[in-house]
Design a protein around this motif. Structure first.
Motif, mmCIF file in Angstrom:
data_model
loop_
_atom_site.group_PDB
_atom_site.id
_atom_site.type_symbol
_atom_site.label_atom_id
_atom_site.label_comp_id
_atom_site.label_asym_id
_atom_site.label_seq_id
_atom_site.Cartn_x
_atom_site.Cartn_y
_atom_site.Cartn_z
ATOM 1 N N ALA A 90 -41.820 11.036 29.741
ATOM 2 C CA ALA A 90 -40.450 11.065 30.250
ATOM 3 C C ALA A 90 -40.163 12.371 30.986
ATOM 4 O O ALA A 90 -39.539 12.364 32.068
ATOM 5 N N THR A 91 -40.614 13.481 30.431
ATOM 6 C CA THR A 91 -40.392 14.774 31.077
ATOM 7 C C THR A 91 -41.155 14.870 32.393
ATOM 8 O O THR A 91 -40.635 15.395 33.385
ATOM 9 N N THR A 92 -42.393 14.390 32.399
ATOM 10 C CA THR A 92 -43.196 14.437 33.623
ATOM 11 C C THR A 92 -42.546 13.630 34.732
ATOM 12 O O THR A 92 -42.472 14.076 35.894
ATOM 13 N N LYS A 93 -42.076 12.432 34.411
ATOM 14 C CA LYS A 93 -41.401 11.613 35.423
ATOM 15 C C LYS A 93 -40.154 12.313 35.940
ATOM 16 O O LYS A 93 -39.874 12.284 37.152
ATOM 17 N N PHE A 94 -39.401 12.915 35.043
ATOM 18 C CA PHE A 94 -38.189 13.615 35.461
ATOM 19 C C PHE A 94 -38.516 14.760 36.414
ATOM 20 O O PHE A 94 -37.854 14.930 37.444
ATOM 21 N N VAL A 95 -39.529 15.552 36.090
ATOM 22 C CA VAL A 95 -39.893 16.691 36.933
ATOM 23 C C VAL A 95 -40.399 16.222 38.288
ATOM 24 O O VAL A 95 -40.000 16.745 39.344
ATOM 25 N N VAL A 96 -41.280 15.229 38.287
ATOM 26 C CA VAL A 96 -41.888 14.761 39.528
ATOM 27 C C VAL A 96 -40.845 14.158 40.470
ATOM 28 O O VAL A 96 -40.947 14.300 41.696
ATOM 29 N N ILE A 97 -39.829 13.514 39.917
ATOM 30 C CA ILE A 97 -38.816 12.880 40.766
ATOM 31 C C ILE A 97 -37.709 13.857 41.134
ATOM 32 O O ILE A 97 -37.321 13.975 42.301
ATOM 33 N N VAL A 99 -37.346 17.289 41.042
ATOM 34 C CA VAL A 99 -37.585 18.543 41.763
ATOM 35 C C VAL A 99 -37.705 18.322 43.269
ATOM 36 O O VAL A 99 -37.006 18.979 44.055
ATOM 37 N N PRO A 100 -38.575 17.419 43.762
ATOM 38 C CA PRO A 100 -38.632 17.212 45.220
ATOM 39 C C PRO A 100 -37.319 16.718 45.813
ATOM 40 O O PRO A 100 -36.918 17.158 46.900
ATOM 41 N N VAL A 101 -36.628 15.806 45.107
ATOM 42 C CA VAL A 101 -35.371 15.276 45.648
ATOM 43 C C VAL A 101 -34.310 16.368 45.704
ATOM 44 O O VAL A 101 -33.559 16.479 46.679
ATOM 45 N N GLN A 102 -34.245 17.191 44.676
ATOM 46 C CA GLN A 102 -33.261 18.269 44.680
ATOM 47 C C GLN A 102 -33.547 19.280 45.783
ATOM 48 O O GLN A 102 -32.628 19.735 46.477
ATOM 49 N N LEU A 103 -34.816 19.639 45.973
ATOM 50 C CA LEU A 103 -35.161 20.590 47.032
ATOM 51 C C LEU A 103 -34.880 20.005 48.407
ATOM 52 O O LEU A 103 -34.407 20.717 49.307
ATOM 53 N N ALA A 104 -35.172 18.722 48.593
ATOM 54 C CA ALA A 104 -34.887 18.078 49.883
ATOM 55 C C ALA A 104 -33.383 18.063 50.151
ATOM 56 O O ALA A 104 -32.937 18.335 51.277
ATOM 57 N N ALA A 165 -29.315 16.175 37.887
ATOM 58 C CA ALA A 165 -30.049 17.368 38.285
ATOM 59 C C ALA A 165 -29.954 17.602 39.788
ATOM 60 O O ALA A 165 -29.779 18.738 40.246
ATOM 61 N N VAL A 166 -30.060 16.531 40.579
ATOM 62 C CA VAL A 166 -29.999 16.659 42.035
ATOM 63 C C VAL A 166 -28.611 17.109 42.477
ATOM 64 O O VAL A 166 -28.463 17.891 43.422
ATOM 65 N N TRP A 167 -27.587 16.628 41.782
ATOM 66 C CA TRP A 167 -26.203 16.987 42.124
ATOM 67 C C TRP A 167 -25.972 18.489 42.032
ATOM 68 O O TRP A 167 -25.130 19.049 42.753
ATOM 69 N N GLN A 168 -26.722 19.174 41.186
ATOM 70 C CA GLN A 168 -26.555 20.617 41.000
ATOM 71 C C GLN A 168 -27.583 21.370 41.845
ATOM 72 O O GLN A 168 -28.399 22.135 41.331
ATOM 73 N N PHE A 169 -27.529 21.163 43.167
ATOM 74 C CA PHE A 169 -28.509 21.779 44.066
ATOM 75 C C PHE A 169 -27.978 23.064 44.713
ATOM 76 O O PHE A 169 -28.576 23.571 45.666
ATOM 77 N N GLY A 170 -26.862 23.603 44.215
ATOM 78 C CA GLY A 170 -26.235 24.740 44.871
ATOM 79 C C GLY A 170 -27.091 25.986 44.920
ATOM 80 O O GLY A 170 -27.155 26.667 45.954
ATOM 81 N N ALA A 171 -27.773 26.314 43.826
ATOM 82 C CA ALA A 171 -28.569 27.542 43.785
ATOM 83 C C ALA A 171 -29.716 27.528 44.798
ATOM 84 O O ALA A 171 -29.850 28.460 45.598
ATOM 85 N N PRO A 172 -30.576 26.505 44.813
ATOM 86 C CA PRO A 172 -31.616 26.488 45.860
ATOM 87 C C PRO A 172 -31.037 26.366 47.260
ATOM 88 O O PRO A 172 -31.636 26.862 48.214
ATOM 89 N N MET A 173 -29.872 25.736 47.417
ATOM 90 C CA MET A 173 -29.253 25.631 48.735
ATOM 91 C C MET A 173 -28.915 27.009 49.290
ATOM 92 O O MET A 173 -29.157 27.294 50.474
ATOM 93 N N VAL A 174 -28.352 27.876 48.454
ATOM 94 C CA VAL A 174 -27.995 29.225 48.902
ATOM 95 C C VAL A 174 -29.246 30.002 49.306
ATOM 96 O O VAL A 174 -29.256 30.729 50.308
ATOM 97 N N ILE A 175 -30.323 29.839 48.538
ATOM 98 C CA ILE A 175 -31.568 30.533 48.867
ATOM 99 C C ILE A 175 -32.155 29.996 50.173
ATOM 100 O O ILE A 175 -32.642 30.756 51.022
#
Length: 298
Positions: A90-97, A99-104, A165-175
């Protein structure tokens, strides 16, 4: 008779030498200023880590003295605990899905607001606001109400947490926004003269120049995703259901340590998580040699 010209010239003392004379002989002053950090590191970081490492080799229930069992906890985790492997999956699926979607999403929004406008500050504040809320209990409760129909379905419960998790993309967005503003405009002007379109400009200029920032966000978000707990706990009511679909590793660790009071078992799980995250981080650093380009690279 020795004249003034025969004497060796006097070398004036530099500021560096003067500082060494004044402070180099008193290292206790440096340790005095460092003492709050040293005490905090020993009592709040290194000490608890050493204690958890010892407890991982014991049978400890918080109420009796630890009993040394050697590698028994690790063997039971890896060979005789199906819920453990469910939590890993479950954790692996969460990370794999997630992280890329949030960064995109963070990169896409950063590129949209990387333009001068009167409402520029308002847009940036609005997109960054969810990150200020963080993984709070109140947000997770609201999320559970909104996605009530999804939470009860094994195939969709995990997607609700991914969206949170994707909804909270503010921190990487600022970077990302800071990295975009560091790309020289001359590069974009040059490819525009050559007739490159938006996609070619993005692939040939933006992504390579932004690769160090992408790598930085990737490492931080990956580590953070492995530590997600609040959302999974609140949305699943602490059960990790349905069918262990949201039984994240940290949630199962909490259940073993503070519900079943198997603190030795939970400590062993914590160290396995540390080793796994350290290994994945090392692999990311190793892979960065192939796709991350810094200013001095050819």
């Amino acid at each position: 008779m020795t004249t003034v010209l025969d004497r060796p010239p006097r070398v004036p003392k530099t500021r560096t030498a003067d500082r060494k004379r004044r402070y180099g002989e008193r290292p206790s002053v440096a340790y005095l200023f460092l003492s709050p950090w040293i005490v905090g590191a020993l009592l709040l970081t290194l000490g608890p880590m050493a204690a958890s490492l010892y407890l991982s080799f014991t049978d400890y229930d918080l109420f009796t003295s630890p009993e040394w069992t050697g590698l028994d906890n690790y063997l039971r985790i890896l060979t005789n605990d199906p819920h453990f492997w469910n939590s890993v999956w479950a954790t692996t699926k969460f990370v794999v899905i997630s992280v890329p979607v949030q960064l995109a999403a963070a990169l896409g929004v950063a590129m949209l607001i990387n333009r001068r406008s009167r409402a520029q500050g308002t847009y940036r504040s609005a997109f960054y606001a969810p990150s200020l809320l963080g993984a709070s209990v109140s947000v997770a409760v609201v999320w559970r109400v909104i996605f009530h129909d999804w939470v009860g379905q094994p195939n969709r419960a995990l997607l609700a947490l991914v969206l949170l998790a994707v909804w909270q993309f503010g921190a990487p967005m600022v970077i990302f926004l800071a990295g975009l503003q560091q790309i020289p405009q001359e590069y974009y002007d040059a490819v525009a003269v050559d007739g490159a379109g938006r996609w070619r400009t993005f692939v040939s200029i933006t992504l390579p120049m932004l690769s160090p920032v992408i790598f930085f966000n990737l490492v931080l978000d990956t580590i953070r995703a492995f530590q997600v707990f609040t959302g999974a706990y609140v949305i699943s009511n602490g059960t990790g259901g349905p069918s262990d679909s949201t039984l994240f590793y940290t949630l199962y660790l909490y259940e073993k340590g503070f519900v079943e009071f198997k603190m030795g078992y939970a400590s062993a799980m914590a160290w396995l998580l540390l080793v796994a995250v350290a290994t994945i981080t090392a692999l990311l650093f190793r892979s960065s040699r192939r796709w991350v380009f810094y200013g001095g690279d050819a």
